[in-house]
Design an enzyme around this catalytic site. Structure first.
Site, PDB file in Angstrom:
ATOM      1  N   GLY A  43       0.779  -1.235   0.000  1.00  0.00           N
ATOM      2  CA  GLY A  43       0.000   0.000   0.000  1.00  0.00           C
ATOM      3  C   GLY A  43       0.809   1.282   0.000  1.00  0.00           C
ATOM      4  O   GLY A  43       0.352   2.301   0.522  1.00  0.00           O
ATOM      5  N   THR A  44       1.995   1.263  -0.613  1.00  0.00           N
ATOM      6  CA  THR A  44       2.743   2.529  -0.661  1.00  0.00           C
ATOM      7  C   THR A  44       2.045   3.539  -1.579  1.00  0.00           C
ATOM      8  O   THR A  44       2.100   4.744  -1.323  1.00  0.00           O
ATOM      9  CB  THR A  44       4.206   2.329  -1.107  1.00  0.00           C
ATOM     10  OG1 THR A  44       4.228   1.786  -2.420  1.00  0.00           O
ATOM     11  CG2 THR A  44       4.965   1.423  -0.157  1.00  0.00           C
ATOM     12  N   ASN A  45       1.398   3.050  -2.625  1.00  0.00           N
ATOM     13  CA  ASN A  45       0.629   3.989  -3.469  1.00  0.00           C
ATOM     14  C   ASN A  45      -0.576   4.535  -2.706  1.00  0.00           C
ATOM     15  O   ASN A  45      -0.897   5.719  -2.818  1.00  0.00           O
ATOM     16  CB  ASN A  45       0.192   3.310  -4.764  1.00  0.00           C
ATOM     17  CG  ASN A  45       1.322   3.259  -5.769  1.00  0.00           C
ATOM     18  OD1 ASN A  45       1.652   4.267  -6.386  1.00  0.00           O
ATOM     19  ND2 ASN A  45       1.959   2.109  -5.900  1.00  0.00           N
ATOM     20  N   MET A  98      -4.179  -7.183  -7.053  1.00  0.00           N
ATOM     21  CA  MET A  98      -3.648  -8.154  -8.008  1.00  0.00           C
ATOM     22  C   MET A  98      -4.725  -9.045  -8.641  1.00  0.00           C
ATOM     23  O   MET A  98      -4.433 -10.142  -9.115  1.00  0.00           O
ATOM     24  CB  MET A  98      -2.581  -9.027  -7.335  1.00  0.00           C
ATOM     25  CG  MET A  98      -1.447  -8.225  -6.701  1.00  0.00           C
ATOM     26  SD  MET A  98      -0.668  -7.035  -7.824  1.00  0.00           S
ATOM     27  CE  MET A  98       0.457  -8.121  -8.688  1.00  0.00           C
ATOM     28  N   LEU A 134     -11.394  -7.010 -11.862  1.00  0.00           N
ATOM     29  CA  LEU A 134     -12.730  -6.644 -11.377  1.00  0.00           C
ATOM     30  C   LEU A 134     -13.757  -7.127 -12.395  1.00  0.00           C
ATOM     31  O   LEU A 134     -13.502  -7.143 -13.597  1.00  0.00           O
ATOM     32  CB  LEU A 134     -12.834  -5.132 -11.199  1.00  0.00           C
ATOM     33  CG  LEU A 134     -12.022  -4.559 -10.036  1.00  0.00           C
ATOM     34  CD1 LEU A 134     -12.081  -3.041 -10.045  1.00  0.00           C
ATOM     35  CD2 LEU A 134     -12.516  -5.109  -8.699  1.00  0.00           C
ATOM     36  N   ASN A 166      -6.263   2.140 -12.752  1.00  0.00           N
ATOM     37  CA  ASN A 166      -5.244   1.206 -12.264  1.00  0.00           C
ATOM     38  C   ASN A 166      -3.865   1.805 -12.517  1.00  0.00           C
ATOM     39  O   ASN A 166      -3.677   2.592 -13.444  1.00  0.00           O
ATOM     40  CB  ASN A 166      -5.370  -0.129 -13.012  1.00  0.00           C
ATOM     41  CG  ASN A 166      -4.367  -1.157 -12.535  1.00  0.00           C
ATOM     42  OD1 ASN A 166      -4.137  -1.319 -11.337  1.00  0.00           O
ATOM     43  ND2 ASN A 166      -3.737  -1.863 -13.478  1.00  0.00           N
ATOM     44  N   HIS A 183       0.212   0.766 -13.191  1.00  0.00           N
ATOM     45  CA  HIS A 183       1.058  -0.369 -13.578  1.00  0.00           C
ATOM     46  C   HIS A 183       2.504   0.114 -13.717  1.00  0.00           C
ATOM     47  O   HIS A 183       2.751   1.164 -14.322  1.00  0.00           O
ATOM     48  CB  HIS A 183       0.577  -0.976 -14.894  1.00  0.00           C
ATOM     49  CG  HIS A 183       1.392  -2.170 -15.274  1.00  0.00           C
ATOM     50  ND1 HIS A 183       1.232  -3.397 -14.664  1.00  0.00           N
ATOM     51  CD2 HIS A 183       2.409  -2.316 -16.148  1.00  0.00           C
ATOM     52  CE1 HIS A 183       2.121  -4.243 -15.146  1.00  0.00           C
ATOM     53  NE2 HIS A 183       2.843  -3.610 -16.061  1.00  0.00           N
TER      54      HIS A 183
END
Ligand code: GRF
Length: 207
Positions: free
Chosen positions: A16-18, A94, A97, A111, A113
């Protein structure tokens, strides 16, 4: 008084660094939005802890409690709706949906990437680019669809691969770029400045 700031639902599977970069940007006023809920498919994702520390509701939804992909996704959608989310940000989530989730938030699911798509899609984009020997790689933020790492590209940032880069130093540079770019793109969405034209996303005004 009810706030009319954009409400972001963040989907995670890991550290969860983003997510942290997004929370920090909202707190520092660089992103005019709030993180309304964080959902993880992994119980021990550290991102859930980051959410709790920031007083953001943190929800683990256990895939094993649902017999089908569709039912699992309906549970995700229900939580997003419960927290009145406007935009869904996949940040190291990861999984795919389902159509039901995507259709509930049309053109509002994004998203991140860690490569310049469409090169090096998939879960090992940084390593594959490094091993291929590319001289530039980077970060992509795109609208999500029902396939992995596809959908109209909103923004990309280039990261150069130096001769003396290791996989670790390259990873660090890419994550730094991610943490810069994701809040900026979410701010564009908050300002209503991202349009979709056929298969292309277009940013209106300066970026
Ligand atoms: C990021 O590199 C993101 O691009 C990829 O997964 C990683 C998640 O990292 N989809 P974090 O959980 O935000 O630290």
């Amino acid at each position: 008084m009810e706030s009319d700031r954009m409400r972001i639902g963040v989907l995670i599977s890991g550290s969860g660094t983003n997510l942290q970069a997004i929370i920090d940007a909202t707190e520092e006023g660089r992103l005019d939005a709030e993180v309304a809920v964080v959902i993880s498919n992994k119980e021990n994702a550290y991102g859930l802890e980051r959410a709790r520390k920031a007083d953001v509701p943190a929800v683990w939804i256990d895939r094993t409690e649902y017999t089908t992909f569709r039912a699992y996704n309906e549970a995700i959608r229900d939580v997003l709706l419960e927290y009145e989310v406007d935009v869904v940000a996949m940040a190291g989530y990861m999984r795919l949906l389902s159509k039901e989730v995507l259709d509930t938030f049309p053109d509002r699911v994004v998203n991140i990437h860690p490569s310049l798509l469409p090169s090096f899609a998939g879960p090992s984009g940084i390593r594959e680019a490094f091993e291929y020997g590319v001289k530039v790689t980077g970060v992509t933020i795109h609208f999500a669809n029902e396939k992995f790492d596809e959908g109209p590209i909103i923004a990309q940032e280039v990261v150069e691969v130096a001769e003396d880069d290791t996989i670790q130093s390259l990873e660090a540079k890419i994550h730094e770029a991610e943490h810069r770019l994701y809040p900026r793109v979410l701010q564009l969405l908050a300002e209503g400045r991202v349009a979709i034209d056929g298969r292309k996303a277009r940013i209106e005004g300066p970026f």
